[in-house]
Design an enzyme around this catalytic site. Structure first.
Site, mmCIF file in Angstrom:
data_model
loop_
_atom_site.group_PDB
_atom_site.id
_atom_site.type_symbol
_atom_site.label_atom_id
_atom_site.label_comp_id
_atom_site.label_asym_id
_atom_site.label_seq_id
_atom_site.Cartn_x
_atom_site.Cartn_y
_atom_site.Cartn_z
ATOM 1 N N GLN A 22 0.838 -1.195 0.000
ATOM 2 C CA GLN A 22 0.000 0.000 0.000
ATOM 3 C C GLN A 22 0.876 1.250 0.000
ATOM 4 O O GLN A 22 1.942 1.283 0.593
ATOM 5 C CB GLN A 22 -0.955 -0.010 1.181
ATOM 6 C CG GLN A 22 -0.323 -0.163 2.544
ATOM 7 C CD GLN A 22 -1.375 -0.271 3.632
ATOM 8 O OE1 GLN A 22 -2.556 -0.035 3.417
ATOM 9 N NE2 GLN A 22 -0.933 -0.621 4.833
ATOM 10 N N HIS A 41 -2.777 0.143 -3.803
ATOM 11 C CA HIS A 41 -3.722 0.565 -2.769
ATOM 12 C C HIS A 41 -4.244 1.967 -3.073
ATOM 13 O O HIS A 41 -5.411 2.176 -3.317
ATOM 14 C CB HIS A 41 -3.104 0.501 -1.362
ATOM 15 C CG HIS A 41 -4.050 0.857 -0.258
ATOM 16 N ND1 HIS A 41 -4.189 2.143 0.227
ATOM 17 C CD2 HIS A 41 -4.900 0.109 0.463
ATOM 18 C CE1 HIS A 41 -5.088 2.159 1.200
ATOM 19 N NE2 HIS A 41 -5.535 0.938 1.369
ATOM 20 N N ASP A 50 -8.034 0.852 -3.221
ATOM 21 C CA ASP A 50 -9.021 0.968 -2.146
ATOM 22 C C ASP A 50 -9.647 2.355 -2.246
ATOM 23 O O ASP A 50 -8.964 3.368 -2.063
ATOM 24 C CB ASP A 50 -8.344 0.773 -0.788
ATOM 25 C CG ASP A 50 -9.345 0.609 0.347
ATOM 26 O OD1 ASP A 50 -10.526 0.962 0.164
ATOM 27 O OD2 ASP A 50 -8.951 0.119 1.421
ATOM 28 N N GLU A 66 -11.431 -2.240 -4.035
ATOM 29 C CA GLU A 66 -11.797 -2.512 -2.649
ATOM 30 C C GLU A 66 -12.750 -1.445 -2.123
ATOM 31 O O GLU A 66 -12.533 -0.253 -2.324
ATOM 32 C CB GLU A 66 -10.536 -2.563 -1.781
ATOM 33 C CG GLU A 66 -10.790 -2.955 -0.344
ATOM 34 C CD GLU A 66 -9.511 -3.193 0.439
ATOM 35 O OE1 GLU A 66 -9.584 -3.228 1.678
ATOM 36 O OE2 GLU A 66 -8.432 -3.342 -0.189
ATOM 37 N N ASP A 83 -14.225 -5.050 2.388
ATOM 38 C CA ASP A 83 -13.474 -4.734 3.612
ATOM 39 C C ASP A 83 -14.474 -4.282 4.668
ATOM 40 O O ASP A 83 -14.861 -5.048 5.546
ATOM 41 C CB ASP A 83 -12.428 -3.659 3.320
ATOM 42 C CG ASP A 83 -11.623 -3.269 4.563
ATOM 43 O OD1 ASP A 83 -11.837 -3.863 5.625
ATOM 44 O OD2 ASP A 83 -10.779 -2.355 4.463
ATOM 45 N N GLN A 125 -11.281 -9.371 2.111
ATOM 46 C CA GLN A 125 -10.169 -9.031 2.991
ATOM 47 C C GLN A 125 -10.461 -9.584 4.384
ATOM 48 O O GLN A 125 -11.460 -9.234 5.011
ATOM 49 C CB GLN A 125 -9.894 -7.532 3.116
ATOM 50 C CG GLN A 125 -8.734 -7.339 4.082
ATOM 51 C CD GLN A 125 -8.248 -5.935 4.319
ATOM 52 O OE1 GLN A 125 -7.325 -5.735 5.093
ATOM 53 N NE2 GLN A 125 -8.830 -4.947 3.667
ATOM 54 N N LYS A 180 -9.331 -9.046 7.631
ATOM 55 C CA LYS A 180 -8.566 -7.976 8.282
ATOM 56 C C LYS A 180 -8.196 -8.439 9.691
ATOM 57 O O LYS A 180 -9.012 -8.393 10.611
ATOM 58 C CB LYS A 180 -9.407 -6.698 8.315
ATOM 59 C CG LYS A 180 -8.604 -5.407 8.323
ATOM 60 C CD LYS A 180 -9.552 -4.223 8.239
ATOM 61 C CE LYS A 180 -8.821 -2.907 8.078
ATOM 62 N NZ LYS A 180 -8.376 -2.687 6.690
ATOM 63 N N CYS A 185 -1.995 -0.885 8.552
ATOM 64 C CA CYS A 185 -0.714 -0.195 8.673
ATOM 65 C C CYS A 185 -0.342 0.060 10.128
ATOM 66 O O CYS A 185 0.815 0.346 10.446
ATOM 67 C CB CYS A 185 -0.764 1.124 7.913
ATOM 68 S SG CYS A 185 -2.162 2.176 8.382
#
Length: 428
Positions: free
Chosen positions: A171, A193, A235, A270, A304, A326, A328, A358
């Site tokens: 990303q 990303h 995304d 996404e 997501d 995803q 997560k 992140c």
């Protein structure tokens, strides 16, 4: 039992917790900070340094194995747990979870997770706490059984040892152009990303976003090695729906137009829209998926928001409400559930992307690699942080080290089997 003490250590996540509602409402940036009042409960400012909490398990041979708790960047959004509270997690671990840890057989991973992470007064433990403790338990099982974490997952879920590496997705953060160049030069499998999280970045009718998509494809051809053909993954944080309206047909038509601008590339989109609830997301995403497939589009929808827990993953997978889900990791909770989520996706012939945030740490990223490889996910996130170099190095190197160890293990098994065969043949 094998765990004789529990340690806690405060830590930092690799990025920041951000108030998505305030950003979506148009909070302006001043340098690295966002200006204005937060809109999501728990946030004292729109951007907050990410905190983490490490839990260490002291084993009977005095080895200490660790796992890290933290939330995701956009905590409290899309049905997620609220902003991570390290003090609350510390208190709950000290007074409840530590006692459970001292009583389990840590060599039996799934059983230990089930007992240690059992609900408290009929309420599930915070998912960040589940995530960190499950990492530590996975490392404990691997140490006690003298194997890799991936082998523990394979053994407990009756999976064959993996032979295929898992594609890595990087990303860019806000440093889009520089980080795209880095990804291309490093030959990243899935990129970039893009962090298309505001009206300014998406543009009127999506024009700014479409130009960025075309630039990424063009840049890939300009500076990439011959034959380099990454998957393009963007995304958009619901901005197609916010700009075009929450009508599946219009959203699908826009996605097709974007895909048509980059012929030859597979396009992952996404979170094209946020329909406000898990059920509404499932129903509308299923329609978008159906329209794209009818048109033979190369675009794939990635879910997501509104797909957080293992049960959410099951609902989306069974409804075919995404091409790729995803998983997560801090939102799913226990890494055991992340592994189960990948297998659920495979059972339903839906792509499984082991993601995360992140805001994570090196330890959580490394543990995620072992689960991703053991279950043979379709792709995994380079994490932590919002740069390219650090996350790609941590995840990529861990995967390469894992396969080196697995190759040695296979060689040892084959050598042992050969010896037994020769010995049997020499018997009178």
């Amino acid at each position: 039992m094998q765990i004789k003490d529990v340690l806690l250590a405060p830590g930092n996540g690799a990025f920041f917790y951000d108030d998505q509602a305030a950003i979506r409402a148009g909070a302006p940036q001043d340098g690295f900070i966002y200006v204005g009042q937060p809109a999501t409960p728990g946030f004292k400012s729109i951007r907050v340094p990410a905190s983490s909490l490490s839990v260490g398990l002291v084993l009977t041979d005095d080895t200490i194995v660790w796992g890290d708790m933290m939330g995701v960047q956009y905590s409290g959004a899309g049905g997620r747990d609220p902003l991570f509270d390290a003090a609350q997690a510390s208190e709950l671990t000290s007074h409840v979870v530590a006692r459970r840890l001292l009583e389990v057989d840590a060599s039996r991973y799934l059983d230990a997770c089930a007992k240690v992470l059992a609900p408290l007064e009929h309420k599930r433990l915070p998912l960040a706490l589940e995530y960190g403790v499950s990492q530590a338990l996975l490392r404990a099982a691997a140490h006690l059984r003298r194997s890799t974490m991936a082998e523990i997952v394979c053994a407990e879920l009756d999976l064959p040892l993996p032979t295929r590496s898992v594609p890595i997705y990087c990303q860019s953060g806000d440093a889009r152009e520089i980080n795209v160049d880095k990804m291309i030069l490093k030959g990243v499998d899935v990129l970039p990303h893009g962090l298309i999280n505001s009206r300014q970045k998406f543009g009127v009718n999506g024009q700014t976003f479409m130009e960025f998509v075309k630039w990424v494809a063009r840049r890939t051809r300009e500076i990439g090695r011959p034959g380099f053909q990454p998957v393009l993954h963007f995304d958009v944080y619901g901005w197609i729906g916010l700009e075009m309206g929450l009508e599946p047909q219009r959203i699908a038509e826009f996605i097709c137009r974007v895909a048509d601008t980059v012929p030859g590339f597979t396009l992952n989109l996404e979170c094209p829209a946020d329909f406000g609830s898990t059920q509404a997301q499932i129903e509308n995403y299923a329609q978008i998926v159906s329209i794209l497939e009818e048109r033979g589009s190369r675009a794939r929808i990635v879910v997501d928001e509104r797909c957080n827990t293992l049960e959410d993953v099951r609902l989306f997978a069974e409804a075919k409400a995404a091409h790729l889900i995803q998983i997560k990791t801090p939102d799913v909770g226990s890494l055991a559930d992340t592994a189960r989520a990948v297998l659920l996706c495979k059972e339903n012939k839906v792509g499984a992307y082991v993601g995360g945030s992140c805001t994570e740490t090196d330890l959580s990223a490394q543990a995620s690699v072992h689960v991703s490889v053991a279950t043979q996910a379709d792709m995994m996130l380079a994490k932590p942080g919002m740069g390219v170099d650090e996350g790609f190095s941590i995840v990529g190197n861990e995967q390469n080290r894992l396969f080196a160890m697995l190759s040695r293990r296979r060689a040892q098994v084959e050598k042992s089997q050969t010896k037994r065969t020769v010995s049997h043949a020499e018997q009178p």
